[in-house]
Structure formats: C-alpha cells, structure tokens
Design a protein around this motif. Sequence first.
Motif, PDB file in Angstrom:
ATOM      1  N   ILE A   1       5.917  -6.932 -13.293  1.00 46.44           N
ATOM      2  CA  ILE A   1       5.253  -7.978 -12.500  1.00 46.44           C
ATOM      3  C   ILE A   1       4.615  -7.461 -11.210  1.00 46.44           C
ATOM      4  O   ILE A   1       3.840  -8.180 -10.583  1.00 46.44           O
ATOM      5  N   PHE A   2       4.947  -6.246 -10.807  1.00 42.17           N
ATOM      6  CA  PHE A   2       4.439  -5.725  -9.536  1.00 42.17           C
ATOM      7  C   PHE A   2       3.091  -5.034  -9.750  1.00 42.17           C
ATOM      8  O   PHE A   2       3.027  -3.917 -10.243  1.00 42.17           O
ATOM      9  N   GLN A   3       2.038  -5.709  -9.369  1.00 42.20           N
ATOM     10  CA  GLN A   3       0.683  -5.191  -9.516  1.00 42.20           C
ATOM     11  C   GLN A   3      -0.018  -5.259  -8.159  1.00 42.20           C
ATOM     12  O   GLN A   3       0.449  -5.942  -7.258  1.00 42.20           O
ATOM     13  N   ASN A   4      -1.132  -4.563  -8.033  1.00 46.79           N
ATOM     14  CA  ASN A   4      -1.991  -4.690  -6.852  1.00 46.79           C
ATOM     15  C   ASN A   4      -1.234  -4.532  -5.535  1.00 46.79           C
ATOM     16  O   ASN A   4      -1.235  -5.415  -4.682  1.00 46.79           O
ATOM     17  N   TYR A   5      -0.585  -3.404  -5.369  1.00 48.66           N
ATOM     18  CA  TYR A   5       0.187  -3.169  -4.151  1.00 48.66           C
ATOM     19  C   TYR A   5      -0.742  -3.039  -2.942  1.00 48.66           C
ATOM     20  O   TYR A   5      -1.692  -2.259  -2.965  1.00 48.66           O
ATOM     21  N   SER A   6      -0.464  -3.787  -1.884  1.00 52.57           N
ATOM     22  CA  SER A   6      -1.235  -3.692  -0.642  1.00 52.57           C
ATOM     23  C   SER A   6      -0.700  -2.518   0.165  1.00 52.57           C
ATOM     24  O   SER A   6       0.462  -2.517   0.577  1.00 52.57           O
ATOM     25  N   THR A   7      -1.529  -1.515   0.398  1.00 55.63           N
ATOM     26  CA  THR A   7      -1.110  -0.310   1.114  1.00 55.63           C
ATOM     27  C   THR A   7      -0.552  -0.677   2.490  1.00 55.63           C
ATOM     28  O   THR A   7      -1.103  -1.525   3.187  1.00 55.63           O
ATOM     29  N   TYR A   8       0.554  -0.032   2.836  1.00 53.84           N
ATOM     30  CA  TYR A   8       1.245  -0.322   4.089  1.00 53.84           C
ATOM     31  C   TYR A   8       1.763   0.978   4.678  1.00 53.84           C
ATOM     32  O   TYR A   8       2.423   1.755   3.981  1.00 53.84           O
ATOM     33  N   GLN A   9       1.476   1.220   5.952  1.00 58.70           N
ATOM     34  CA  GLN A   9       2.015   2.404   6.625  1.00 58.70           C
ATOM     35  C   GLN A   9       3.276   1.998   7.371  1.00 58.70           C
ATOM     36  O   GLN A   9       3.246   1.123   8.228  1.00 58.70           O
TER      37      GLN A   9
ATOM     38  N   VAL B   1       3.001   6.265   4.021  1.00 57.44           N
ATOM     39  CA  VAL B   1       2.118   5.232   3.493  1.00 57.44           C
ATOM     40  C   VAL B   1       2.644   4.797   2.125  1.00 57.44           C
ATOM     41  O   VAL B   1       2.792   5.619   1.226  1.00 57.44           O
ATOM     42  N   LEU B   2       2.929   3.515   2.007  1.00 56.12           N
ATOM     43  CA  LEU B   2       3.369   2.951   0.735  1.00 56.12           C
ATOM     44  C   LEU B   2       2.130   2.443   0.015  1.00 56.12           C
ATOM     45  O   LEU B   2       1.387   1.618   0.556  1.00 56.12           O
ATOM     46  N   ASP B   3       1.909   2.947  -1.202  1.00 56.96           N
ATOM     47  CA  ASP B   3       0.712   2.561  -1.941  1.00 56.96           C
ATOM     48  C   ASP B   3       1.014   2.102  -3.363  1.00 56.96           C
ATOM     49  O   ASP B   3       0.111   1.889  -4.164  1.00 56.96           O
TER      50      ASP B   3
END
Length: 151
Positions: free
Chosen positions: A108-116, A122-124
Amino acid sequence: MKTQFEVLRIARNLILKELEGLTLDQIHVIPPGFKNNIAWNVAHLVATQQLLHYKATGLDCLCPDALIAEYRKGTVPSKTCTVEEFDEVKELLTGLPDTLEEDFEAGIFQNYSTYQTSTGLVLDSIETAIVFNNLHEGMHYGIIRSIKKFL
C-alpha cells in the motif's frame, strides 16, 4: 525487510520493559537538562512512525490526529496524560508494527514524499523510512533509559 520489522518490535518491547513499575507521576518527570519526559518520548515514537510511514505516502495515520499534533517533532510536553490515555499509547506502540508489516507486504505504500531528516538523511522510499525509523526508535530508547536514572 523482515529483519527491519523484527528490529522495530524488539525496540518497542525494550521500551515497554523500561515502563514497568513506573507511576504516572514518574513518566511525566522532566529531569534537569532534558526537554521532555518518558510519556512524551513514547507517544512521540508512535506519532513519528505514523508520519514517516503513512502520512509521507499520502495515507491516513492509524492513530488519532490529536496524538500526532501533541507529540510530533518539534513539540514539548504540554499536558499530563491519564492512565487511560497512556494505556492507549502503549497499545498503539505494541500493535502498530504488525499493521505496518502487513501493509508493507500488501504494497500500500506508494509515492513516497521525499523528506530530509534532522540527521541529514534523505528518506525517499518506504524502505529507507522504515530503516531510519528504527534508528529513531533506538535513539529515544536511550533517552528513556537516561531519564529513568533521574527518577
């Protein structure tokens, strides 16, 4: 990823062991040199995990919005929670890792919004977010143990 989910469960079980025998008053003590207490740290872990894994992929969090608002990054303890409220936090702490693993396996986890993160990482993707969250859990486990020394 199976190991990452097991690490999360182990971290949370260690945190629950640290809570054993503590009173409601003790979990709300903010020792000198600290800016939060044990109750805040535990609820913060629930809020952060939900934000990093669910909100960042555009999904609804699986805990109350009020909990997220009260304990997200950048907040400080602003109230004393009741026994019932803290029991709910502990239930979420215990149960959400299983739900996370089930949801991950269901894709279910799609389209991750990049977050530093504040560490500079950086989480991508959901995979990097899960790994980082385990680091975050370990850091707060250490903080909880440090606070306990002042009780």
